[in-house]
Structure formats: structure tokens, C-alpha cells
Design a protein around this motif. Sequence first.
Motif, PDB file in Angstrom:
ATOM      1  N   ASN A 371       0.815  -1.215   0.000  1.00 28.31           N
ATOM      2  CA  ASN A 371       0.000   0.000   0.000  1.00 28.31           C
ATOM      3  C   ASN A 371       0.851   1.269   0.000  1.00 28.31           C
ATOM      4  O   ASN A 371       0.405   2.326  -0.438  1.00 28.31           O
ATOM      5  CB  ASN A 371      -0.931   0.015   1.215  1.00 28.31           C
ATOM      6  N   GLU A 372       2.075   1.152   0.495  1.00 29.11           N
ATOM      7  CA  GLU A 372       2.968   2.314   0.572  1.00 29.11           C
ATOM      8  C   GLU A 372       3.645   2.616  -0.765  1.00 29.11           C
ATOM      9  O   GLU A 372       4.268   3.668  -0.919  1.00 29.11           O
ATOM     10  CB  GLU A 372       4.046   2.082   1.644  1.00 29.11           C
ATOM     11  N   PHE A 373       3.536   1.701  -1.715  1.00 28.61           N
ATOM     12  CA  PHE A 373       4.220   1.873  -2.993  1.00 28.61           C
ATOM     13  C   PHE A 373       3.203   1.783  -4.136  1.00 28.61           C
ATOM     14  O   PHE A 373       2.907   0.684  -4.623  1.00 28.61           O
ATOM     15  CB  PHE A 373       5.319   0.821  -3.188  1.00 28.61           C
ATOM     16  N   PRO A 374       2.635   2.899  -4.565  1.00 29.83           N
ATOM     17  CA  PRO A 374       1.668   2.887  -5.676  1.00 29.83           C
ATOM     18  C   PRO A 374       2.274   2.210  -6.903  1.00 29.83           C
ATOM     19  O   PRO A 374       3.440   2.424  -7.245  1.00 29.83           O
ATOM     20  CB  PRO A 374       1.406   4.376  -5.923  1.00 29.83           C
ATOM     21  N   GLY A 375       1.479   1.391  -7.548  1.00 31.01           N
ATOM     22  CA  GLY A 375       1.953   0.690  -8.738  1.00 31.01           C
ATOM     23  C   GLY A 375       2.657  -0.611  -8.449  1.00 31.01           C
ATOM     24  O   GLY A 375       3.067  -1.315  -9.378  1.00 31.01           O
ATOM     25  N   SER A 376       2.812  -0.951  -7.189  1.00 31.38           N
ATOM     26  CA  SER A 376       3.488  -2.208  -6.853  1.00 31.38           C
ATOM     27  C   SER A 376       2.561  -3.394  -7.081  1.00 31.38           C
ATOM     28  O   SER A 376       1.349  -3.229  -7.269  1.00 31.38           O
ATOM     29  CB  SER A 376       3.957  -2.190  -5.398  1.00 31.38           C
ATOM     30  N   ARG A 377       3.155  -4.591  -7.056  1.00 39.15           N
ATOM     31  CA  ARG A 377       2.408  -5.827  -7.162  1.00 39.15           C
ATOM     32  C   ARG A 377       2.851  -6.773  -6.067  1.00 39.15           C
ATOM     33  O   ARG A 377       4.011  -6.722  -5.650  1.00 39.15           O
ATOM     34  CB  ARG A 377       2.638  -6.488  -8.531  1.00 39.15           C
ATOM     35  N   ILE A 378       1.930  -7.612  -5.616  1.00 39.29           N
ATOM     36  CA  ILE A 378       2.269  -8.625  -4.619  1.00 39.29           C
ATOM     37  C   ILE A 378       2.370  -9.961  -5.326  1.00 39.29           C
ATOM     38  O   ILE A 378       1.442 -10.375  -6.035  1.00 39.29           O
ATOM     39  CB  ILE A 378       1.218  -8.704  -3.498  1.00 39.29           C
ATOM     40  N   VAL A 379       3.487 -10.621  -5.171  1.00 39.57           N
ATOM     41  CA  VAL A 379       3.704 -11.938  -5.762  1.00 39.57           C
ATOM     42  C   VAL A 379       3.778 -12.951  -4.624  1.00 39.57           C
ATOM     43  O   VAL A 379       4.536 -12.772  -3.670  1.00 39.57           O
ATOM     44  CB  VAL A 379       5.006 -11.974  -6.594  1.00 39.57           C
ATOM     45  N   ILE A 380       2.961 -14.008  -4.724  1.00 42.48           N
ATOM     46  CA  ILE A 380       2.959 -15.026  -3.674  1.00 42.48           C
ATOM     47  C   ILE A 380       2.992 -16.405  -4.309  1.00 42.48           C
ATOM     48  O   ILE A 380       2.373 -16.641  -5.358  1.00 42.48           O
ATOM     49  CB  ILE A 380       1.733 -14.875  -2.747  1.00 42.48           C
ATOM     50  N   PHE A 381       3.721 -17.298  -3.676  1.00 46.18           N
ATOM     51  CA  PHE A 381       3.788 -18.690  -4.118  1.00 46.18           C
ATOM     52  C   PHE A 381       2.908 -19.530  -3.189  1.00 46.18           C
ATOM     53  O   PHE A 381       3.006 -19.422  -1.966  1.00 46.18           O
ATOM     54  CB  PHE A 381       5.228 -19.190  -4.093  1.00 46.18           C
ATOM     55  N   THR A 382       2.053 -20.370  -3.775  1.00 43.91           N
ATOM     56  CA  THR A 382       1.089 -21.122  -2.974  1.00 43.91           C
ATOM     57  C   THR A 382       0.813 -22.450  -3.647  1.00 43.91           C
ATOM     58  O   THR A 382       0.723 -22.517  -4.882  1.00 43.91           O
ATOM     59  CB  THR A 382      -0.207 -20.299  -2.788  1.00 43.91           C
ATOM     60  N   ARG A 383       0.667 -23.494  -2.875  1.00 40.07           N
ATOM     61  CA  ARG A 383       0.397 -24.810  -3.449  1.00 40.07           C
ATOM     62  C   ARG A 383      -1.099 -25.098  -3.522  1.00 40.07           C
ATOM     63  O   ARG A 383      -1.607 -25.554  -4.535  1.00 40.07           O
ATOM     64  CB  ARG A 383       1.098 -25.906  -2.636  1.00 40.07           C
ATOM     65  N   ARG A 384      -1.821 -24.831  -2.445  1.00 42.11           N
ATOM     66  CA  ARG A 384      -3.264 -25.111  -2.414  1.00 42.11           C
ATOM     67  C   ARG A 384      -4.113 -23.858  -2.554  1.00 42.11           C
ATOM     68  O   ARG A 384      -5.336 -23.940  -2.623  1.00 42.11           O
ATOM     69  CB  ARG A 384      -3.622 -25.839  -1.116  1.00 42.11           C
ATOM     70  N   GLY A 385      -3.478 -22.695  -2.585  1.00 36.39           N
ATOM     71  CA  GLY A 385      -4.221 -21.451  -2.731  1.00 36.39           C
ATOM     72  C   GLY A 385      -4.612 -20.812  -1.423  1.00 36.39           C
ATOM     73  O   GLY A 385      -5.136 -19.693  -1.402  1.00 36.39           O
ATOM     74  N   ALA A 399      -2.481  -2.873  -5.057  1.00 38.18           N
ATOM     75  CA  ALA A 399      -1.658  -3.911  -5.675  1.00 38.18           C
ATOM     76  C   ALA A 399      -2.467  -5.167  -5.979  1.00 38.18           C
ATOM     77  O   ALA A 399      -3.154  -5.688  -5.101  1.00 38.18           O
ATOM     78  CB  ALA A 399      -0.491  -4.271  -4.751  1.00 38.18           C
ATOM     79  N   PRO A 400      -2.392  -5.665  -7.211  1.00 40.87           N
ATOM     80  CA  PRO A 400      -2.974  -6.983  -7.490  1.00 40.87           C
ATOM     81  C   PRO A 400      -2.136  -8.061  -6.816  1.00 40.87           C
ATOM     82  O   PRO A 400      -0.949  -7.871  -6.539  1.00 40.87           O
ATOM     83  CB  PRO A 400      -2.894  -7.092  -9.011  1.00 40.87           C
TER      84      PRO A 400
END
Length: 477
Positions: A371-385, A399-400
Motif C-alpha cells: 500500500n505504501e508503494f503505488p503501482g506495486s504488485r504482490i507476488v505469492i507462491f502457494t500450493r493449495r491457494g 496492488a494486485p
Amino acid sequence: MPLPSYRRTKIIATLGPATESEPALTRLIECGVDVIRLNMAHAKHDWTRTVIRRIRAISKKVGREVAIMMDIKGPEIRTGDVDVPIELRPGEIFDFTVKPGAERDNSEEIRSVDVNYQNLVNDIKVGDIVLVDNGIIRLEVRQKYDAHIRCCVLTPGSLTSRRHINLPGVRVNLPSFTEKDRGDTLVGLEEGIDFVALSFVREAADIVQLRGFLKQQNSTARIVAKIEDQQAISNLDEIIRATDVLMVARGDLGIEVPFEDLPIIQHRAVRTCLSVGRPVIVATHMLESMISQPVPTRAEITDVANAVYEQADCVMLSGETTIGKYPFECIRVMDSIARRVEEELAADFPEPAVFIEPRMKFMRAAVVMANEFPGSRIVIFTRRGLSAAGLAAHRPARAPILALTDNVAAVRQLRIVRSVEPYLIGPFGDPEKTLTRALDMLRDAGRVKAGDKLVIISDVLAENGDRVDSIQMRSVS
């Protein structure tokens, strides 16, 4: 190259004659539908198998996996057949007979209709209200007998065959998971459905029963609990905690509760889901006028917008995409309303929900950073979601959430979660190498570009060889 526009709120479309053909299904998926709902109230098993396989084939062809939700019928009370419509008059005395052919006092000429629920007389009491045909006809119980109830018509109407009956405030002793539901669900599980929507959930035990059945079948399908009556509202908190997803099914619910309470119940349900990290769907009558008209009413526009403002995960279409004349226009209308409202939310976003669990606090830290960085994206690794869904519960403002998984079932099930864009990646391995592959794929997909800031949630290898959770900030090179 500009990044593709991004819609946080997911769209569920119900399949029917207007959309079940291969060209129509292709267009639905290309228009941005995230979940396709199969209404099993009248569906045959051959049709069910055919359309599930068609959805999977088209998803693969289009290159966009969508989820499939089987909405099972659940218990229901209906009137029997009548030879000709019965025109009920105000103040008329009318009987509902639970045992066809049972003897009644016919000293007066009193008309009647059979009902398919044998315990109706035991469950109901004098003074209760009986609603028929979606509440169009309203009667009050005046007397009870061994095999029938005697009512007075309060709101008149034309009674035809097999009309649905609602009993507001009456605890009905019907099973939540019927034999028909069992047969339908088995077909769905054999074909690999992603969600089972359980109708008329009244308490957490209903969900526990279905979960046990799914476990017996070794299924990873998630449960959607539909709240549709007053008993469900009384047990709302325990239902939300027991289920995987909640659906505010405003059709029957709007009949069962006072109409002025319906928006309050919807708001409370969405807020409670957000507070415990459960995805929530707002359904029924969202664009009802578009079944026959090419544009929505202003009230419908506001209704969809309110669901987005409340930050529901999904909005759902029913008759609009099953029998409607303008199914694809409905998708475009929902899409445009959601995107516009989400722009406003991003400009003035609420604080993320506060969670107690350590893992959720860890997720919150990533959201606050993004939220502090406009235009940023969150990337997450997940096996079951599950990690991605937990992250989405914090409702990042701008951020998406780009969720990378090696499990196609997780890709489909994340289609129901707000703000999450799921991507299928090859098997996970060394964390740094997996991250490099993921960034290459996201760059090729046009979701990140050089200079973008990424908040990355993954594990890293410690010096002792252990894998530990980490939040990293990186810039795309």
C-alpha cells in the motif's frame, strides 16, 4: 507497453440455454467470467457431464482456467399438481394437505392443494405465515389437523402446479444434503468440479456433513454455504467459520426476512467474512431487468456497485446468463461497474482487517508495504491457494495479488477470491530459481515490466538448510 487493466471483483455466471453452446461458452470466458455455476435444480446428469467437459476444453483452448461451481438443489417444499390454476381470494380459507387423500371436514366447501413435505403439520404452528411462489401469495395458519393445515389467504394470487413454499421463522426438519444432492455431487466430483454450493444451510453441522462426504470421496472441492432463511441468519457466525466460501443468496433470503433487513444482513455477512478471511459472494437479482432489456436499471447499477464497495469477492448472475437475451452485455456491465468502483476504493481505501493469527499478521505486513508503494504488485507462491486467499482477506488497496502455483486445482479455486490473479507454473524447486522463472513468466504475460516494485512472499533457504517465510521488496530488472 501499458499493463492490462485489472478487475478485483470476480464474476460468476450461471450456465443455461443462452450460454451453454461452445461459441457462447468461449465468449463468456473471453469476456472475463471467473466462475461458471451449474444450477442442479433441474439439470440432468448427461447434460452436466457434457458441459463440464466442454468448459474444461474451452478453458484450455482459450488459455484461461475458470472454476466450476455445482449448486445443488437442497431441501425444498413444493405444492403438488393442480388441474387448472386456483385463483385464491383475499380472506378465503384454504388447506394444505400433507397426506394426499386424507379425510378432512368437508362440511364447508374448502379448496386445497397437496404438499410434498409430510412433517409440515408438526413443524408449523397457528399464526405462522406460509408464502407461496416466491412470496407472491401469502397465507396465515389458522388451524392444524393430523394431515392438513387450514390457512386464511392474506395476499391473493393464482396458484399453479409445483410452486415453491417458504415458511419464514419455521424450523423445518428436512435434511440439508438430500439423496438427489448426493447423486448430483458424485457426478460433479467425477468430472472434477471446484466448488459445491450447499443450498439452505441452517447451521454449521450442515457444512460438516457435506465436508465429511467430500472427504470420503477424496475430493478437494471447496464448500460454498448459501444462506437463505432466518435460521441461517441466527447461526451466521458459526456458518461462516465452518465453510470455505459464503453466498448471500438474496432470492429465498429476501422472502424469508423482512425486506428492509435484507441490505443489513448482506452488509453484516460481508463484514463478518472479511473479519475471518472467508470469500463471500453476493447473488440474485443483480441485473434482473437485463434478462429482457439491453441496459440495467439505475437501481441495479447501484446494487452491483454497493457489493463492490462492500468488497465482496464475487458478484453473481443467474437468470441473466441462463435464459436472458443479453448475457454478454450483463458481463460487460458488471465488469465496467466493478472497475469504476474499484478505482474509487483505491483512492480512499479502508484500513486492512486486523487478524490475530501470526500467519495473518505476516500477510498484513506485506499488504501494508504494498500500500505504501503505488503501482506495486504482490507476488505469492502457494500450493493449495490458501496463503493467497489469506493474503486477499487483507484487501490490498491497489496492488494486485499475482499468485503462482504448481496446482491447476488451486488456479481454478483462486478464481473466486478477490484481487487474486492465479498463474500455473511448473514444479517448485529452489526458491530463487523458482522466483526467476515466475518473473520471466509474468513479464511475458505483460503483468510486470522493468522498474515495477514487487512485494514477494515466499520461502528462502537459511544457512542451516531450513526454509523460512520471507517478505522481499524487489524491482523488476
